[in-house]
Design a protein around this motif. Structure first.
Motif, PDB file in Angstrom:
ATOM      1  N   HIS A  82     -25.718  41.055  88.828  1.00  0.00           N
ATOM      2  CA  HIS A  82     -24.445  41.722  88.537  1.00  0.00           C
ATOM      3  C   HIS A  82     -24.658  43.208  88.258  1.00  0.00           C
ATOM      4  O   HIS A  82     -23.900  44.060  88.763  1.00  0.00           O
ATOM      5  CB  HIS A  82     -23.785  41.036  87.340  1.00  0.00           C
ATOM      6  CG  HIS A  82     -22.616  41.776  86.769  1.00  0.00           C
ATOM      7  ND1 HIS A  82     -21.396  41.856  87.407  1.00  0.00           N
ATOM      8  CD2 HIS A  82     -22.495  42.506  85.610  1.00  0.00           C
ATOM      9  CE1 HIS A  82     -20.566  42.579  86.677  1.00  0.00           C
ATOM     10  NE2 HIS A  82     -21.202  42.990  85.587  1.00  0.00           N
ATOM     11  N   LEU A  83     -25.680  43.543  87.465  1.00  0.00           N
ATOM     12  CA  LEU A  83     -25.949  44.945  87.152  1.00  0.00           C
ATOM     13  C   LEU A  83     -26.366  45.719  88.398  1.00  0.00           C
ATOM     14  O   LEU A  83     -26.038  46.905  88.540  1.00  0.00           O
ATOM     15  CB  LEU A  83     -27.039  45.048  86.081  1.00  0.00           C
ATOM     16  CG  LEU A  83     -26.649  44.598  84.666  1.00  0.00           C
ATOM     17  CD1 LEU A  83     -27.850  44.676  83.725  1.00  0.00           C
ATOM     18  CD2 LEU A  83     -25.499  45.435  84.114  1.00  0.00           C
ATOM     19  N   SER A 127     -36.726  38.507  85.203  1.00  0.00           N
ATOM     20  CA  SER A 127     -35.396  39.112  85.071  1.00  0.00           C
ATOM     21  C   SER A 127     -35.191  39.701  83.685  1.00  0.00           C
ATOM     22  O   SER A 127     -34.628  40.796  83.530  1.00  0.00           O
ATOM     23  CB  SER A 127     -34.310  38.079  85.373  1.00  0.00           C
ATOM     24  OG  SER A 127     -34.395  37.643  86.716  1.00  0.00           O
ATOM     25  N   ASP A 128     -35.632  38.974  82.646  1.00  0.00           N
ATOM     26  CA  ASP A 128     -35.436  39.471  81.285  1.00  0.00           C
ATOM     27  C   ASP A 128     -36.190  40.777  81.050  1.00  0.00           C
ATOM     28  O   ASP A 128     -35.701  41.652  80.329  1.00  0.00           O
ATOM     29  CB  ASP A 128     -35.885  38.416  80.265  1.00  0.00           C
ATOM     30  CG  ASP A 128     -34.879  37.289  80.154  1.00  0.00           C
ATOM     31  OD1 ASP A 128     -33.778  37.526  79.641  1.00  0.00           O
ATOM     32  OD2 ASP A 128     -35.202  36.168  80.594  1.00  0.00           O
ATOM     33  N   VAL A 133     -27.543  37.915  77.270  1.00  0.00           N
ATOM     34  CA  VAL A 133     -26.653  38.168  78.411  1.00  0.00           C
ATOM     35  C   VAL A 133     -25.252  37.669  78.083  1.00  0.00           C
ATOM     36  O   VAL A 133     -25.063  36.846  77.177  1.00  0.00           O
ATOM     37  CB  VAL A 133     -27.179  37.479  79.686  1.00  0.00           C
ATOM     38  CG1 VAL A 133     -28.553  38.008  80.064  1.00  0.00           C
ATOM     39  CG2 VAL A 133     -27.229  35.962  79.494  1.00  0.00           C
ATOM     40  N   PRO A 134     -24.232  38.157  78.826  1.00  0.00           N
ATOM     41  CA  PRO A 134     -22.867  37.655  78.607  1.00  0.00           C
ATOM     42  C   PRO A 134     -22.796  36.148  78.809  1.00  0.00           C
ATOM     43  O   PRO A 134     -23.571  35.564  79.569  1.00  0.00           O
ATOM     44  CB  PRO A 134     -22.048  38.388  79.679  1.00  0.00           C
ATOM     45  CG  PRO A 134     -22.838  39.630  79.973  1.00  0.00           C
ATOM     46  CD  PRO A 134     -24.280  39.238  79.822  1.00  0.00           C
ATOM     47  N   MET A 194     -23.565  33.334  81.936  1.00  0.00           N
ATOM     48  CA  MET A 194     -24.416  33.971  82.947  1.00  0.00           C
ATOM     49  C   MET A 194     -25.880  33.753  82.569  1.00  0.00           C
ATOM     50  O   MET A 194     -26.248  33.804  81.399  1.00  0.00           O
ATOM     51  CB  MET A 194     -24.132  35.479  83.044  1.00  0.00           C
ATOM     52  CG  MET A 194     -22.749  35.828  83.570  1.00  0.00           C
ATOM     53  SD  MET A 194     -22.507  37.617  83.777  1.00  0.00           S
ATOM     54  CE  MET A 194     -23.395  37.869  85.307  1.00  0.00           C
ATOM     55  N   SER A 195     -26.678  33.497  83.581  1.00  0.00           N
ATOM     56  CA  SER A 195     -28.118  33.446  83.361  1.00  0.00           C
ATOM     57  C   SER A 195     -28.678  34.863  83.450  1.00  0.00           C
ATOM     58  O   SER A 195     -27.984  35.802  83.881  1.00  0.00           O
ATOM     59  CB  SER A 195     -28.783  32.568  84.420  1.00  0.00           C
ATOM     60  OG  SER A 195     -28.654  33.172  85.707  1.00  0.00           O
ATOM     61  N   SER A 196     -29.936  35.025  83.064  1.00  0.00           N
ATOM     62  CA  SER A 196     -30.580  36.340  83.165  1.00  0.00           C
ATOM     63  C   SER A 196     -30.593  36.810  84.610  1.00  0.00           C
ATOM     64  O   SER A 196     -30.357  37.992  84.899  1.00  0.00           O
ATOM     65  CB  SER A 196     -32.009  36.271  82.617  1.00  0.00           C
ATOM     66  OG  SER A 196     -32.008  35.920  81.256  1.00  0.00           O
ATOM     67  N   LEU A 211     -34.055  43.499  82.452  1.00  0.00           N
ATOM     68  CA  LEU A 211     -32.858  43.679  81.630  1.00  0.00           C
ATOM     69  C   LEU A 211     -33.189  44.427  80.342  1.00  0.00           C
ATOM     70  O   LEU A 211     -32.408  45.272  79.881  1.00  0.00           O
ATOM     71  CB  LEU A 211     -32.239  42.315  81.301  1.00  0.00           C
ATOM     72  CG  LEU A 211     -31.610  41.562  82.479  1.00  0.00           C
ATOM     73  CD1 LEU A 211     -31.192  40.159  82.047  1.00  0.00           C
ATOM     74  CD2 LEU A 211     -30.418  42.323  83.049  1.00  0.00           C
ATOM     75  N   GLN A 222     -28.513  35.965  87.024  1.00  0.00           N
ATOM     76  CA  GLN A 222     -27.152  36.320  87.453  1.00  0.00           C
ATOM     77  C   GLN A 222     -26.731  37.676  86.896  1.00  0.00           C
ATOM     78  O   GLN A 222     -26.097  38.475  87.586  1.00  0.00           O
ATOM     79  CB  GLN A 222     -26.168  35.231  86.995  1.00  0.00           C
ATOM     80  CG  GLN A 222     -26.303  33.922  87.762  1.00  0.00           C
ATOM     81  CD  GLN A 222     -25.501  32.804  87.112  1.00  0.00           C
ATOM     82  OE1 GLN A 222     -25.243  32.812  85.909  1.00  0.00           O
ATOM     83  NE2 GLN A 222     -25.097  31.825  87.931  1.00  0.00           N
ATOM     84  N   TYR A 223     -27.103  37.926  85.643  1.00  0.00           N
ATOM     85  CA  TYR A 223     -26.706  39.195  85.026  1.00  0.00           C
ATOM     86  C   TYR A 223     -27.438  40.373  85.661  1.00  0.00           C
ATOM     87  O   TYR A 223     -26.859  41.434  85.872  1.00  0.00           O
ATOM     88  CB  TYR A 223     -26.962  39.153  83.519  1.00  0.00           C
ATOM     89  CG  TYR A 223     -26.374  40.341  82.780  1.00  0.00           C
ATOM     90  CD1 TYR A 223     -25.037  40.698  82.954  1.00  0.00           C
ATOM     91  CD2 TYR A 223     -27.162  41.098  81.910  1.00  0.00           C
ATOM     92  CE1 TYR A 223     -24.491  41.787  82.280  1.00  0.00           C
ATOM     93  CE2 TYR A 223     -26.628  42.189  81.230  1.00  0.00           C
ATOM     94  CZ  TYR A 223     -25.288  42.526  81.426  1.00  0.00           C
ATOM     95  OH  TYR A 223     -24.758  43.608  80.763  1.00  0.00           O
TER      96      TYR A 223
END
Length: 654
Positions: free
Chosen positions: A330-331, A374-375, A318-319, A322-324, A378, A326-327
């Motif tokens: 965001h997406l 979350s991962d 992730v950027p 940022m946590s997974s 993603l 949070q990302y």
């Protein structure tokens, strides 16, 4: 006194072993044995199923493998001959070493008809956490007793076999036994005494006498073993169907060859019913107390450990900052902006509200965050995104995944679940999660067949070639195929009649709901949850099948082919062959050869994860379904054709 069977095969020894793991567990209960080892030929693919079956019956499982050992460097592929060596894992670290060794034996540069290692290459994985024994027919320690082992094993009398003993047998056998001991360590190597079929295999008596002497001379302890390829003596008849299927022959042809005293592969299995799991009393007739007691010594050396695990999700990059979680949030925000017009249209036409969308996405994200998934989302999003950026067409949403608003916002699916009243819980039910187990979602991703390999290559590049692999699958003897195998092996009828009989046996997929009902009914009545396609056919296509077989008022099979039908029913579910799964890949946090067995796929010439999907997931590995759909290729082809025609027309207008 107790006895622990340490040399036992299941149906994962394809078309050689018969027993399903549950059969081994039941046999241990019948004989009041503390447990059993599993030592399939060159594989540990049955480990998870075996451990579960044994623990369900309160029995101790020991995991092992009967390795194929070559004399040459395994990278040299000039000689197909191999011997056997049984190796057991003493603990969790030993299990990891076993995985590494079986993966090594399946490397493309070593695989030659069978997964192979020589003793030196196997020794790299030996660190005190493995225990081994050699001495059964076909092992190096038995072969070395004779000048010509294959001739000796075919001897008809004890005297004939003894006359074939090598003049240097004692020196050679002592040297080899001490070499094995030096590799595995003192106390971790035993001399195997195997007399289970001594009446039909005279050479085994000669070997046992010789190796008992070698044991005394070297001080290496002897241990009694069976060579169990089926659970009970009466199962021998079913195992012979497997052997004939593997050798592409019939029982009649085997019998004729044996009567002419011609060489028949695995002839001992056709001569006797002794390759079962024996009782303590049966072993006491053949073995010394020391040999039997040492089975428990080895069993006590082997700890009980857990090979299952919680999901070990790879971390998505992730950027920064940022946590997974949070990302992913965001997406979803970006997806909301991108889908805003579609969502507003859906609100207008469906009567749903903006608050419903907000509440739904919050609920889904809360569930995914709590489950630590979350991962996973993603990774799925990234796979789909990359394919779309390559200009490919992907599926709009298969199955229950269309019930997730998060997947819709991510662009993984193209179906608004709220507009169409699709339920998230049908896709992912957090109520099934416990403190010790978190279930994974199942998102089927559809890709063009011609570009599917690009997607897999992308995943390997992103997460590591050593951490990504396609998955093994097994075909089973089932329904029509099982009955055909039985009829063919018994020469029961001609090809045309075989087809007339089996056309009334449906495909499994056609009656999947009814079979599930049968499984549930079997469980409710105290069974294992079995369901037979053949029995379903006899109940539902009774008029069409009655000239060959029917069910009488007592539930017994009757008719001219009843014995063949009975045998086919018993064989249903037996593993028949292995291949690469059409869709599944596994992504691991660690190098796969250390945490899962890798097996050689003969078609692709590449290693694949050597367990079925469910077993890999039980071990904590994450699988993704990357499906190739021919229709997407056709749609893309039509799209390109229309675009080119439009472009030509537009140029002509100018």
């Amino acid at each position: 006194m107790k006895f622990f069977p340490l040399h036992v095969h299941s149906h994962y020894s394809l078309l050689d072993g018969l027993s399903k793991p549950k059969d081994i567990a039941k046999r241990c209960v019948e004989l009041d044995l503390d447990g059993s080892a599993l030592t399939d030929h060159g594989t540990v693919s049955g480990a998870v199923t075996f451990v579960n079956a044994m623990k369900n019956k309160g029995k101790k499982p020991i995991l092992g493998c009967e390795f194929y050992i070559c004399q040459e460097d395994p990278s040299e592929k000039s000689d197909r001959k191999t011997s056997h060596l049984v190796v057991l894992a003493k603990n969790a670290e030993g299990w990891r070493r076993l995985l590494e060794a079986t993966s090594e034996s399946n490397k493309p540069e070593f695989f030659y008809y069978k997964p192979r290692l020589n003793l030196d290459s196997l020794a790299k994985f030996v660190d005190g956490n493995l225990v081994a024994f050699s001495g059964h027919m076909g092992s190096d320690l038995a072969n070395i007793i004779f000048a010509n082992p294959s001739e000796a094993y075919n001897a008809h009398t004890y005297e004939e076999a003894r006359a074939m003993v090598s003049t240097t047998w004692l020196t050679d056998a002592k040297e080899l036994a001490l070499k094995y001991q030096s590799v595995f360590g003192e106390g971790n190597f035993f001399i195997e005494i195997q007399l289970i079929d001594q009446d039909n295999l005279p050479a085994s008596r000669v070997v046992a006498e010789a190796l008992r002497f070698v044991s005394k001379e070297t001080g290496i302890s002897p241990v009694a073993t069976p060579d169990a390829h089926y659970a009970r003596p009466e199962d021998a008849h079913d195992q012979r169907v497997l052997l004939c299927t593997a050798m592409d022959t019939t029982l009649k042809q085997v019998k004729e060859k044996m009567e002419r005293q011609e060489d028949v592969g695995l002839a001992a299995f056709f001569r006797s019913d002794n390759y079962h799991i024996p009782s303590l009393e049966a072993m006491q007739v053949m073995h010394t107390d020391e040999e039997i007691n040492n089975t428990m010594v080895i069993a006590d050396m082997c700890e009980e450990y857990d090979i299952t695990n919680k999901p070990m999700l790879p971390k998505f990059p992730v950027p920064k900052k940022m946590s997974s979680e949070q990302y992913l949030y965001h997406l979803c925000q970006e997806g909301w902006t991108r889908r805003k017009e579609d969502i507003n249209r859906a609100i207008r036409v469906s009567g749903h509200t903006k608050d419903e969308y907000g509440d739904r996405v919050k609920k889904e994200l809360d569930i995914l965050t709590e489950a630590g998934l979350s991962d996973y989302f993603l990774i799925v999003h990234d796979i789909i995104r990359e394919a779309k950026e390559r200009g490919e067409i992907v599926g709009a949403g298969r199955g229950s995944a269309a019930g997730s608003l998060v997947l819709y916002l991510l662009g993984v699916t193209e179906i608004d679940p709220i507009e169409y009243d699709l339920i998230f819980e049908r896709f992912y039910n957090a109520g099934r999660n416990t403190k010790d187990h978190v279930s994974l979602p199942d998102v089927d991703m559809d890709f063009e067949i011609q570009n599917r390999d690009k997607t897999i290559a992308y995943i390997k590049e992103k997460y590591g070639h050593d951490k990504v692999a396609q998955i093994l699958t097994f075909s089973r003897m089932q329904g029509r195929g099982a009955l055909k195998d039985v009829l063919r092996v018994h020469s029961a009828c001609g090809f045309e009649e075989m087809n007339r009989i089996t056309k009334w046996i449906p495909d499994e997929a056609d009656i999947s709901d009814q079979l599930q009902e049968m499984r549930e009914a079997d469980k409710d009545s105290g069974g294992d949850g079995d369901a037979s396609i053949i029995m379903w056919a006899l109940e539902n296509n009774s008029d069409e099948l009655k000239q060959w077989c029917h069910i009488d008022d007592n539930g017994e099979l009757q008719g001219s082919m009843s014995k063949r039908f009975e045998q086919a029913v018993r064989l249903e579910g037996t593993k028949r062959s292995q291949s690469k799964h059409a869709a599944g890949i596994v992504v691991s946090q660690q190098p796969l050869n250390e945490v899962a067995p890798l097996v050689f796929d003969k078609k692709s010439k590449e290693p694949v994860a050597g367990m079925e999907m469910g077993d890999l997931e039980a071990m904590g590995h994450v699988k993704f379904d990357i499906l190739g759909i021919a229709l997407l290729d056709k749609i893309h082809g039509v799209k390109r054709l229309v675009e080119s025609e439009y472009e030509a027309y537009y140029r002509g207008q100018k």
